[in-house]
Design a protein around this motif. Structure first.
Motif: not given
Lengths: 93, 125
Positions: B76, B78-79, B82-83, B86
């Motif tokens: 998790e 990773l998300i 990433f968030m 980005t």
């Protein structure tokens, strides 16, 4: 006992997230300008990713995690492309 | 919820609290998106959902699967990474696009384009 606690917490969290998605949809439909709609769409993507993670906890299956990752990835690409479109009038020059 | 029966009570309570907190913060962010008055105020509201909201839910998911499968489940992160990477990029792009559109229409709500300083003689070109 722990299953009951988790059941109710997941249910309430899903209802709260559904209400959040309703707010984003209202802004998406009434947003006075294009950038408001793009922002609402971005919020909708994030809320959908969070809702999928809660679904993953509810079913105990780790497969929903990958769907949430995909949604957040596509949300980034979509919002960046739409912002580029608003800025320049075309996506790829 | 039959898979959650073997979850210990402390883990269930912590996961439930994190889930409720994350969902509540997401709702607050979306209500802000609906209620704030103009675009530049509105663009701040959903970041509550993209950082704290998704962070809490991801922590809950990590704890849940780690305790349930009795091995560390960390994908998790990773998300989260990433968030966090980005969201500023997309929202700054969107805000610049909005500022450009407002300036082109001569909207009185945004400051005008700052005058470019004249190049001095002898200065580097």
């Amino acid at each position: 006992m722990s299953a009951a606690i988790l059941f109710w917490a997941v249910l309430v969290a899903q209802l709260l997230l559904a209400a959040a998605m309703c707010c984003a949809v209202v802004r998406l439909l009434q947003g006075p300008r294009a950038q408001d709609r793009v922002l609402a769409l971005d919020t909708l993507y994030v809320n959908a990713a969070i809702l999928l993670l809660v679904f993953g906890i509810r079913t105990g299956s780790p497969l929903y995690f990958e769907a949430a990752l995909l949604i957040s990835l596509l949300g980034f690409v979509a919002t960046a492309a739409l912002a580029k479109f608003l800025l320049r009038g075309e996506v790829i020059e | 919820m039959t898979h959650a029966v073997e979850l210990p009570l402390w883990a269930a309570i912590v996961v439930a609290c994190l889930l409720l907190l994350g969902a509540f913060l997401t709702l607050v962010g979306s209500i802000g998106l609906l209620r704030l008055r103009d675009f530049y105020a509105r663009v701040h509201a959903p970041t509550l959902a993209t950082t704290l909201g998704i962070g809490c839910v991801l922590l809950a998911s990590m704890l849940f699967f780690t305790v349930l499968q009795t091995r560390p489940v960390l994908h998790e992160v990773l998300i989260t990474a990433f968030m966090v990477l980005t969201t500023p990029v997309t929202l700054m792009l969107l805000t610049r696009a909005s500022l450009y559109r407002d300036r082109r229409e001569g909207s009185p709500d945004v400051p005008p384009i700052p005058a470019r300083p004249l190049p001095k003689d002898g200065a580097e070109r």
